[in-house]
Design a protein around this motif. Structure first.
Motif, PDB file in Angstrom:
ATOM      1  N   ILE A  54       9.405  -3.676 -10.065  1.00  0.00           N
ATOM      2  CA  ILE A  54       8.448  -3.896 -11.135  1.00  0.00           C
ATOM      3  C   ILE A  54       7.119  -4.438 -10.421  1.00  0.00           C
ATOM      4  N   LEU A  55       7.593  -5.662  -9.681  1.00  0.00           N
ATOM      5  CA  LEU A  55       6.437  -6.399  -9.146  1.00  0.00           C
ATOM      6  C   LEU A  55       5.606  -5.554  -7.994  1.00  0.00           C
ATOM      7  N   GLY A  56       6.724  -4.878  -7.337  1.00  0.00           N
ATOM      8  CA  GLY A  56       6.123  -4.141  -5.967  1.00  0.00           C
ATOM      9  C   GLY A  56       5.310  -3.003  -6.761  1.00  0.00           C
ATOM     10  N   TYR A  57       5.505  -2.302  -7.573  1.00  0.00           N
ATOM     11  CA  TYR A  57       4.850  -1.138  -8.409  1.00  0.00           C
ATOM     12  C   TYR A  57       3.611  -1.524  -9.084  1.00  0.00           C
ATOM     13  N   TYR A  58       3.767  -2.624  -9.650  1.00  0.00           N
ATOM     14  CA  TYR A  58       2.641  -3.033 -10.441  1.00  0.00           C
ATOM     15  C   TYR A  58       1.519  -4.273  -9.781  1.00  0.00           C
ATOM     16  N   ILE A  59       2.210  -4.919  -8.959  1.00  0.00           N
ATOM     17  CA  ILE A  59       1.189  -5.993  -8.054  1.00  0.00           C
ATOM     18  C   ILE A  59       1.079  -5.341  -6.450  1.00  0.00           C
ATOM     19  N   GLY A  60       2.546  -5.469  -6.038  1.00  0.00           N
ATOM     20  CA  GLY A  60       2.411  -5.389  -4.534  1.00  0.00           C
ATOM     21  C   GLY A  60       1.724  -4.109  -3.821  1.00  0.00           C
ATOM     22  N   ALA A  61       1.930  -3.090  -4.383  1.00  0.00           N
ATOM     23  CA  ALA A  61       1.253  -1.916  -3.720  1.00  0.00           C
ATOM     24  C   ALA A  61      -0.169  -1.666  -4.062  1.00  0.00           C
ATOM     25  N   PRO A  62      -0.539  -2.044  -5.238  1.00  0.00           N
ATOM     26  CA  PRO A  62      -1.789  -2.348  -5.500  1.00  0.00           C
ATOM     27  C   PRO A  62      -2.747  -2.902  -4.585  1.00  0.00           C
ATOM     28  N   ALA A  63      -2.132  -4.126  -4.443  1.00  0.00           N
ATOM     29  CA  ALA A  63      -2.611  -5.471  -3.793  1.00  0.00           C
ATOM     30  C   ALA A  63      -3.059  -4.973  -2.440  1.00  0.00           C
ATOM     31  N   MET A  64      -1.912  -4.322  -1.729  1.00  0.00           N
ATOM     32  CA  MET A  64      -1.902  -3.736  -0.342  1.00  0.00           C
ATOM     33  C   MET A  64      -2.919  -2.760  -0.298  1.00  0.00           C
ATOM     34  N   ASN A  65      -3.092  -1.859  -1.039  1.00  0.00           N
ATOM     35  CA  ASN A  65      -4.113  -0.739  -1.197  1.00  0.00           C
ATOM     36  C   ASN A  65      -5.341  -1.338  -1.157  1.00  0.00           C
ATOM     37  N   VAL A  67      12.804  -6.378  -1.897  1.00  0.00           N
ATOM     38  CA  VAL A  67      12.380  -5.032  -2.476  1.00  0.00           C
ATOM     39  C   VAL A  67      11.120  -5.033  -2.689  1.00  0.00           C
ATOM     40  N   PHE A  68      10.203  -6.111  -3.268  1.00  0.00           N
ATOM     41  CA  PHE A  68       9.001  -6.201  -3.570  1.00  0.00           C
ATOM     42  C   PHE A  68       8.057  -6.205  -2.261  1.00  0.00           C
ATOM     43  N   ALA A  69       8.497  -6.787  -1.202  1.00  0.00           N
ATOM     44  CA  ALA A  69       7.817  -6.785   0.012  1.00  0.00           C
ATOM     45  C   ALA A  69       7.906  -5.271   0.611  1.00  0.00           C
ATOM     46  N   GLY A  70       8.916  -5.069   0.611  1.00  0.00           N
ATOM     47  CA  GLY A  70       9.382  -3.533   1.400  1.00  0.00           C
ATOM     48  C   GLY A  70       8.541  -2.408   0.399  1.00  0.00           C
ATOM     49  N   ILE A  71       8.502  -2.524  -0.858  1.00  0.00           N
ATOM     50  CA  ILE A  71       7.563  -1.477  -1.637  1.00  0.00           C
ATOM     51  C   ILE A  71       6.150  -1.563  -1.071  1.00  0.00           C
ATOM     52  N   SER A  72       5.565  -3.105  -1.107  1.00  0.00           N
ATOM     53  CA  SER A  72       4.262  -3.291  -0.905  1.00  0.00           C
ATOM     54  C   SER A  72       3.887  -2.599   0.433  1.00  0.00           C
ATOM     55  N   PHE A  73       4.820  -3.051   1.564  1.00  0.00           N
ATOM     56  CA  PHE A  73       4.319  -2.677   2.858  1.00  0.00           C
ATOM     57  C   PHE A  73       4.436  -1.273   3.066  1.00  0.00           C
ATOM     58  N   ALA A  74       5.694  -0.664   2.403  1.00  0.00           N
ATOM     59  CA  ALA A  74       5.906   0.825   2.740  1.00  0.00           C
ATOM     60  C   ALA A  74       4.604   1.569   1.990  1.00  0.00           C
ATOM     61  N   SER A  75       4.164   1.146   0.824  1.00  0.00           N
ATOM     62  CA  SER A  75       2.944   1.937   0.148  1.00  0.00           C
ATOM     63  C   SER A  75       1.666   1.686   1.032  1.00  0.00           C
ATOM     64  N   TYR A  76       1.591   0.578   1.581  1.00  0.00           N
ATOM     65  CA  TYR A  76       0.408   0.294   2.524  1.00  0.00           C
ATOM     66  C   TYR A  76       0.365   1.580   3.663  1.00  0.00           C
ATOM     67  N   ALA A  77       1.801   1.200   4.473  1.00  0.00           N
ATOM     68  CA  ALA A  77       1.885   2.233   5.589  1.00  0.00           C
ATOM     69  C   ALA A  77       1.587   3.636   5.146  1.00  0.00           C
ATOM     70  N   HIS A  78       2.286   4.259   4.149  1.00  0.00           N
ATOM     71  CA  HIS A  78       2.146   5.716   3.941  1.00  0.00           C
ATOM     72  C   HIS A  78       0.912   5.991   3.535  1.00  0.00           C
ATOM     73  N   THR A  79       0.126   5.104   2.497  1.00  0.00           N
ATOM     74  CA  THR A  79      -1.139   5.253   2.356  1.00  0.00           C
ATOM     75  C   THR A  79      -2.378   5.370   3.470  1.00  0.00           C
ATOM     76  N   ALA A  80      -2.064   4.187   4.327  1.00  0.00           N
ATOM     77  CA  ALA A  80      -2.904   4.446   5.656  1.00  0.00           C
ATOM     78  C   ALA A  80      -2.594   5.617   6.456  1.00  0.00           C
ATOM     79  N   THR A  81      -1.309   6.204   6.470  1.00  0.00           N
ATOM     80  CA  THR A  81      -1.102   7.380   7.260  1.00  0.00           C
ATOM     81  C   THR A  81      -1.799   8.683   6.601  1.00  0.00           C
ATOM     82  N   ASN A  82      -1.549   8.905   5.280  1.00  0.00           N
ATOM     83  CA  ASN A  82      -2.151   9.994   4.774  1.00  0.00           C
ATOM     84  C   ASN A  82      -3.698  10.164   4.917  1.00  0.00           C
ATOM     85  N   MET A  83      -4.246   8.789   4.590  1.00  0.00           N
ATOM     86  CA  MET A  83      -5.605   8.489   4.693  1.00  0.00           C
ATOM     87  C   MET A  83      -6.206   9.041   6.137  1.00  0.00           C
TER      88      MET A  83
END
Lengths: 814, 276
Positions: A367-378, A31-47
């Motif tokens: 929790i980890l994905g939201y607070y650590i994974g997604a910001p780190a990927m961004n 779940v952590f990896a999924g949220i992190s990668f998904a956040s990156y993918a969607h942010t990159a697409t939106n950007m």
């Protein structure tokens, strides 16, 4: 009844705390990896969508570029072409909005660093006139400040230049573009669509601070610098109303048929009105734009499979754990069934438990994905691409998507054991036949001549082939994460550093204006440098809109001492002055166009077509290339050289004199350093991904080996009571673990190679072609890691046996 | 005159339970001579299995002495419960106890080295000495046979020899002949009857030529006819190999195979009679 059964099952699970922890950890990681990668993918697409949008906030990216690769059009010609394009515009749904001439020139920046050392940095300068299309992007962010250049001595510099060279508003920069140098005042710091992904022309890797510069002047400001007349341009930017579909390089289909038809029409207009070759392309022909699109698209297409892969591994560990639990509880279940408990009462508990595990794991993962994974990927996006994230992707829908997918996979993994539990035959279990599992006759026969200890080791390893197979799949998948990353880095390193270091023997490549090679050659002779002319010119295959680069070399050679050493994969070197001209193509061209040695094909240079004969195929190039003898190519394109390759003697360095007569100087060492620095910068990310793969492999192997061990408690207790020393049992266990590790490692290796090939083929496209290097060391490393993990779990097994209460066990035996 | 094989004096084995101390063995004085076949009889919970466990050095007596062939039998050191185990806290559901329970895993990790050197390592060493003692001196036959299902009849015997670094195929085959299973040596346990499996277990227990053979309810899982056959084979094998035997059973009918019958109740020997 149901509550009691569930409570009983929960207690049983709690007794296997370490395994429970391991499977929960797996779900969490997924779940952590999924949220992190998904956040990156969607942010990159939106950007990508936001920056290039035809809106006030976006840059209004052109839809068609017309480029003059030979030199420039004067003001009159530029306006005439725009008028012709407007007049001859095809009847279609796509309406022409605007045609804007733009001057974009290679050049240099003269920079004195804090130590007082002067350096000449290759650069690209844009002369922006009206600036309605392809605007400079100065977002409302800490990164950027100032305004567009309005006076002829003003310049907006790229953020990466300002940061790398410590420049600020009001500073003066000294720049050149082949005709001396001039000073400009920095009035803005921002980005431009052509350089959002900040690389020096042709490179795939972001330039390091201080090794490349871009700046945006007024049209007149750049004309003054290059000593050109007013209105001169070499690019015409065409904007269509709205954002039409365009043809992607990564697919064989033609996605934007209407736009392709307009491009074809403009090509025919250009053939009629201009003798020199010109290039007409959509946004897929602009490297920076295409790279950002490919990055966003790649992230979008891979995050779901990557998450699913980790969730499947978690599902397998849960499945195996539950299966073992059912096996150990078979007698209890049989008694319950004998007492008349129906099947449908037994099933729900076994479904609820994996769901609970999934929920707990998912909660921590969220929790980890939201607070650590997604910001780190961004942060990674900001670090690698070098653009500030204006607005992160909305994370709540992603959390729901990833968690639902993980829970679904976890639920499926619990279904089979639940059905298995409900279908147990009470009679068979109470007779004691259920627990008897022996290896296959074939294995027994093969091992019958071996010592009993060895035979038992082998037979017990393969006693549960399904479990073993699932374990191997899970280990293979987890090592795929580790292996593919290692193999990718090795492949890229070989393709970039290896190719430049081993196959190129020049120190500097000096880009020259039309005819400027004479001055540079004179400079080289004066300094005692070995020099060779190089002619680079874009072309495309007949009937194919994708551009390739033709290289005209003075010496087309496989000799390791030549300036550019061609790594010939098949065929032979071309002969000079052949009819038709003989060439070598790179293996990417062979792959995409199915061109073979001995074929005769046609290349199109703007309005000129040329038949060529392919004599060989080279390997190691990332971009698409065709190697000519320079003389053969020069006679077609009408230019002698576009750059001069220099092999500098000891003590001779690039100086200002060379900078002022050139359009840019690339030093080989900078190219190597750029990639090496990028690798160093990304060590943390590589390390994290590698660690992730290894952690998952440890959990999977640990789970299976512990299950194997608990299953053999009775066997081991019997041997211990009969006097078997722990060292001997440990040796047997080590043998079993090494065997499992070896098979697992081999499978991981196969998974990795196949997976990496699939991964590479998924993002390989016209402008980016790679083949996986089958590195024996990496293969051995993968096998070694799995064997090591497996063997290192032996002490845990020995520790468990040493803690075995034989008095209690004897009660079970008697 | 037969020689003394083992001697127990004042042997006690106490278990500390929440409900109080259970005296499984309460001052056992016991001697066994070479070649004796002893049947230990007693009701459930009388302490006969505990005595068997002490004889095989699986269990460590709380007090008393146990010498085998003139040497003291290795026993595990007493567990030293350090303060880091937080074991002195009462197990009620007070807030303090809940806190202690949360703290316990942490102290276990933090004090692992102390725990390892003060308890785990010495106990593991003692356990290996006891295992070595069993390997060199004791044979064991279980009620449920416990043969390894993945190994053939012959391999089950060879395995025990290999674990003791004394593989001897000739002896293994000789033992199978002795228990009447020479024709079944390449079959798997699942392919032979319960009685045959127990005879394999007997052959296995004799594989290393132990000085003392222990059996815990070894006919408990067999019908009376098969039990007779197994016991006959066992007595024959022990006499042939000169092995001393101690069997724990509920079955009075087995006393006919014994040279001595010892009755035990509440952890004490209540009668000790020579049969022949």
């Amino acid at each position: 009844m149901f509550t009691l059964l569930t409570k009983r099952l929960a207690r049983s699970l709690w007794r296997t705390k370490i395994r429970l922890f391991a499977v929960t950890l797996m779900v969490m990681v997924g779940v952590f990896a999924g949220i992190s990668f998904a956040s990156y993918a969607h942010t990159a697409t939106n950007m990508y969508d936001d920056i290039y949008a035809d809106s006030d906030e976006g840059v209004n990216l052109p839809d068609i570029w017309i480029e003059n690769p030979s030199w420039v059009w004067d003001g009159e010609m530029s306006e005439f072409i725009c008028e012709e394009v407007a007049n001859e515009w095809l009847e279609s749904n796509l309406a022409l909005n605007e045609c804007e001439p733009r001057l974009i020139l290679d050049g240099v920046m003269f920079h004195v660093n804090e130590d007082g050392n002067e350096s000449i940095i290759p650069a690209v300068w844009h002369g922006i006139d009206e600036g309605n299309i392809d605007r400079v992007w100065i977002p409302d962010n800490d990164c950027c400040s100032g305004v567009m250049a309005s006076a002829n001595d003003e310049i907006v510099i790229d953020v990466r230049v300002a940061t790398g060279m410590n420049l600020d508003l009001g500073d003066t920069v000294s720049i050149g573009s082949g005709t001396g140098s001039m000073n400009y005042t920095v009035v803005g710091i921002g980005y431009h669509s052509n350089h959002l992904y900040f690389t020096q022309g042709g490179s795939l890797f972001p330039s390091q601070p201080g090794t490349f510069a871009t700046g945006y002047l007024t049209a007149e400001g750049l004309e003054n610098l290059a000593n050109l007349s007013s209105g001169t341009s070499n690019h015409l930017l065409i904007d269509i109303v709205g954002t039409p579909e365009y043809d992607l390089q990564s697919t064989d289909e033609i996605e934007g048929e209407e736009l392709s038809a307009i491009i074809a029409k403009i090509n025919s207009i250009m053939e009629e009105i201009d003798d020199s070759p010109s290039l007409v392309y959509s946004r897929s022909g602009v490297d920076s734009v295409e790279l950002l699109r490919a990055d966003a698209e790649g992230a979008m297409t891979t995050y779901i499979p990557v998450t699913a892969m980790i969730a499947i591994v978690a599902g397998i560990t849960i499945f195996l754990s539950l299966q073992r639990l059912i096996q150990s509880q078979a007698r209890e279940i049989a008694i319950l069934r004998t007492l008349g408990i129906p099947r449908n009462v037994i099933i729900p508990s076994y479904i609820i438990m994996p769901l609970l595990i999934g929920l707990v794991g998912s909660t921590f993962g969220i929790i980890l994905g939201y607070y650590i994974g997604a910001p780190a990927m961004n942060q990674i996006y900001e670090d690698i691409i070098g653009i500030p994230i204006m607005e992160s992707a909305e994370i709540t829908p992603l959390i729901i998507q990833i968690t639902t997918m993980s829970l679904l996979l976890v639920l499926i993994s619990g279904l089979f054991p639940a059905i298995q539990a409900s279908r147990l035959d009470p009679l068979e279990i109470l007779r004691g036949n259920y627990e008897i599992r022996i290896s296959s006759k074939g294995i027994q026969k093969v091992t019958s001549r071996l010592p009993s200890t060895v035979g038992l080791t082998i037979r017990s390893s393969i006693r549960k082939p399904t479990r073993l197979a699932f374990t191997f799949i899970a280990v293979g998948l987890s090592m795929l994460i580790f292996g593919s990353m290692t193999l990718m880095v090795s492949t890229m390193e070989e393709a970039v550093i290896g190719n430049v270091e081993d196959n190129q023997n020049w120190d500097a490549q000096v880009v020259v204006p039309f005819g400027g090679e004479i001055e540079v050659s004179a400079w080289a002779e004066d300094k005692g440098a070995i020099h060779e002319l190089l002619l680079e010119f874009p072309a495309n295959a007949e009937g194919d809109t994708r551009y390739l680069m033709t290289y005209g070399l003075d010496e087309v050679s496989t000799d390791s001492t030549s300036m550019i050493n061609i790594d010939l994969k098949e065929g032979s070197l071309p002969s000079i002055n052949s009819e038709p001209p003989q060439v070598i193509i790179d293996e990417g061209l062979q792959h995409f166009l199915d061109w073979q040695v001995g074929d005769r094909q046609t290349l199109v240079f703007g309005a000129t077509s040329l038949e060529i004969e392919i004599t060989g195929v080279s390997q190691g190039e990332i971009s698409r290339m065709v190697y000519f003898h320079r003389q053969d190519l020069s006679s077609v394109v009408g230019i002698e050289a576009t750059s001069v390759l220099l092999d500098l003697p000891n003590g001779v360095e690039i100086d200002n004199e060379l900078g002022e007569i050139s359009l840019g100087i690339t030093q080989k060492q900078d190219l190597i350093q750029t990639y090496e620095t990028l690798l160093e910068q990304q060590q943390g990310i590589f390390g994290s991904i590698l660690a992730l793969g290894v952690i998952i492999a440890i959990i999977v192997l640990f789970n299976t080996l512990i299950i194997n061990l608990t299953e053999r408690d009775v066997e081991i207790a019997t041997l211990r009571v009969l006097g078997a020393p722990i060292k001997k049992i440990g040796a047997m266990m080590l043998g079993e673990h090494i065997a499992i590790g070896l098979i697992g490692g081999l499978l991981a290796c196969i998974f990795t190679i196949l997976g990496t090939q699939a991964l590479i083929s998924s993002f390989v496209q016209w402008s980016f072609y790679l083949t996986v290097n089958l590195d024996l060391i990496i293969a051995l490393e993968l096998i070694g890691i799995v064997v090591f993990i497996s063997a290192m779990l032996t002490p845990i097994g020995i520790w468990r046996i040493s803690r075995m209460d034989l008095v209690e066990k004897v009660k079970d035996l008697s | 005159m037969s020689t003394l094989l083992l001697k127990m004096e004042g042997l006690e084995r106490h278990y500390h339970m929440p409900s109080g101390t259970v005296k499984a063995l309460d001052g056992i004085d016991f001697e066994i001579n070479d070649g004796e076949r002893i049947i230990l009889l007693g009701p459930s919970g009388s302490g006969k299995s505990t005595l068997l466990n002490c004889l095989s050095a699986l269990d460590t007596p709380t007090s008393g002495t146990y010498d085998f062939a003139g040497k003291s039998v290795p026993r595990s050191p007493k567990y030293v419960s350090g303060w880091w185990n937080l074991s002195s806290f009462p197990k009620n559901r007070t807030a303090l106890n809940i806190f202690v329970n949360i703290l316990r895993p942490l102290t276990k990790v933090l004090f692992f080295p102390i725990e390892y050197f003060s308890n785990s390592r010495p106990m593991a060493k003692a356990s290996e000495k006891a295992t070595s003692f069993r390997r060199e001196n004791i044979g064991y036959v279980f009620q449920f046979f416990n043969l390894l299902q993945d190994l053939t009849v012959l391999e089950n015997i060879l395995l025990i020899q290999e674990l003791a670094d004394s593989r001897d195929v000739k002896r293994a085959k000789h033992l199978l002949r002795l228990v009447g299973l020479e024709n079944e040596m390449h079959r798997f346990p699942a392919e032979i009857s319960g009685g045959q499996q127990q005879r394999v277990a007997i052959a296995r227990s004799l594989a290393k030529k132990p000085r003392l053979l222990l059996g815990d309810e070894l006919t408990g899982n067999l019908d009376s006819k098969t039990s007779e056959k197994v016991m006959t084979v066992l007595v024959k094998a022990c006499e042939s190999e000169g092995i001393t035997c101690v069997f724990v059973t509920h079955d009075e009918s087995l006393t006919k195979y014994a040279t001595r019958v010892v009755r035990i109740d509440s952890g004490k020997i209540i009668s000790d009679e020579k049969v022949m």
